[in-house]
Design a protein around this motif. Structure first.
Motif, mmCIF file in Angstrom:
data_model
loop_
_atom_site.group_PDB
_atom_site.id
_atom_site.type_symbol
_atom_site.label_atom_id
_atom_site.label_comp_id
_atom_site.label_asym_id
_atom_site.label_seq_id
_atom_site.Cartn_x
_atom_site.Cartn_y
_atom_site.Cartn_z
ATOM 1 N N PRO A 1 33.074 38.437 49.683
ATOM 2 C CA PRO A 1 33.308 37.687 48.410
ATOM 3 C C PRO A 1 32.251 38.003 47.323
ATOM 4 O O PRO A 1 32.462 38.181 46.121
ATOM 5 C CB PRO A 1 33.608 36.174 48.790
ATOM 6 N N GLN A 2 31.097 38.016 47.766
ATOM 7 C CA GLN A 2 30.072 37.884 46.989
ATOM 8 C C GLN A 2 30.093 39.478 46.340
ATOM 9 O O GLN A 2 29.798 39.870 44.911
ATOM 10 C CB GLN A 2 28.774 37.802 47.613
ATOM 11 N N GLU A 3 29.985 40.558 47.162
ATOM 12 C CA GLU A 3 30.017 42.000 46.862
ATOM 13 C C GLU A 3 31.307 42.071 45.836
ATOM 14 O O GLU A 3 31.025 43.048 44.834
ATOM 15 C CB GLU A 3 29.918 42.813 47.947
ATOM 16 N N CYS A 4 32.468 41.661 46.051
ATOM 17 C CA CYS A 4 33.400 41.536 45.022
ATOM 18 C C CYS A 4 33.119 41.121 43.705
ATOM 19 O O CYS A 4 33.459 41.820 42.607
ATOM 20 C CB CYS A 4 34.766 41.075 45.827
ATOM 21 N N ARG A 5 32.668 40.223 43.556
ATOM 22 C CA ARG A 5 32.282 39.281 42.320
ATOM 23 C C ARG A 5 31.273 40.388 41.658
ATOM 24 O O ARG A 5 31.380 40.300 40.484
ATOM 25 C CB ARG A 5 31.785 37.842 42.790
ATOM 26 N N ARG A 6 30.242 40.908 42.330
ATOM 27 C CA ARG A 6 29.404 41.512 41.819
ATOM 28 C C ARG A 6 29.957 42.961 41.114
ATOM 29 O O ARG A 6 29.520 43.262 40.047
ATOM 30 C CB ARG A 6 28.302 42.194 42.692
ATOM 31 N N ARG A 7 30.961 43.498 41.755
ATOM 32 C CA ARG A 7 31.839 44.471 41.017
ATOM 33 C C ARG A 7 32.719 44.267 40.487
ATOM 34 O O ARG A 7 33.734 45.192 40.064
ATOM 35 C CB ARG A 7 32.074 45.462 42.412
ATOM 36 N N GLY A 8 33.035 43.106 39.826
ATOM 37 C CA GLY A 8 34.240 42.764 39.174
ATOM 38 C C GLY A 8 35.676 42.871 39.750
ATOM 39 O O GLY A 8 36.722 43.285 39.029
#
Length: 186
Positions: free
Chosen positions: A147-154
């Motif tokens: 989830p964190q990596e998804c948020r970082r990448r929009g």
């Protein structure tokens, strides 16, 4: 009122059966709002910014899905739309509105449909460099970070199930891996 405004504009962006030019105009409106609140001095500007950061990935994914479900249109018109949208995202990058990879994720959601991928398919990818990128998201140690990596990448605003996050991260890797002349630092 800031969160409600951001929510209404994001919903309007992803609205079905709206001409593409109207959707692009709505993206320009969102850009104007973000530009006006980027200093953080206006009342509600931080709330607007965080609301857009949370809402835009889903709006872009839905809008992209609508566009890809419509009958094929003129290639020149699609290219024009893509240039306009990319110019907005480039401005956001210049203004440092969002994290560095954020607009790249929005682009991938808008311009290519997200396709689910299995661990087996990822491990059988013929391109060695891409295979390494894809397989990474299936590793046990990475699951808590999806989830964190998804948020970082929009790629996501709110947390989505790990399978959806993984599919979007693999989509991002594949989309940007295949773009000529583009470098994405991970």
């Amino acid at each position: 009122h800031a969160a409600a405004l951001a929510r209404r504009l994001a919903l309007a962006l992803a609205e079905k059966k709206v001409p593409a030019d109207t959707s692009v105009a709505r993206l320009f409106l969102i850009s104007d709002v973000l530009h006006n609140c980027r200093t953080g001095k206006a009342a509600g500007s931080e709330q607007l910014h965080s609301s857009f950061q949370e809402l835009l990935p889903e709006a872009c994914e839905k809008l992209g899905r609508h566009w890809h479900q419509q009958p094929c249109e003129d290639g020149e018109e699609w290219a024009r739309r893509e240039r306009l949208i990319c110019s907005v995202f480039e401005a956001w990058d210049e203004w440092l509105i969002f994290p560095p990879l954020y607009t790249k994720g929005l682009s991938s959601l808008l311009f290519a449909p997200v396709v689910d991928i299995t661990s087996r398919e990822a491990s059988q990818e013929v391109d060695e460099r891409l295979r390494q990128k894809l397989v990474r998201w299936f590793a046990g140690l990475e699951q808590a970070h999806l989830p964190q990596e998804c948020r970082r990448r929009g790629l996501v605003g709110k947390s989505l199930p790990p399978g959806v996050c993984r599919a979007r991260l693999c989509h991002f890797e594949r989309y940007w891996h295949l773009q000529t002349g583009v470098q994405v630092r991970l």
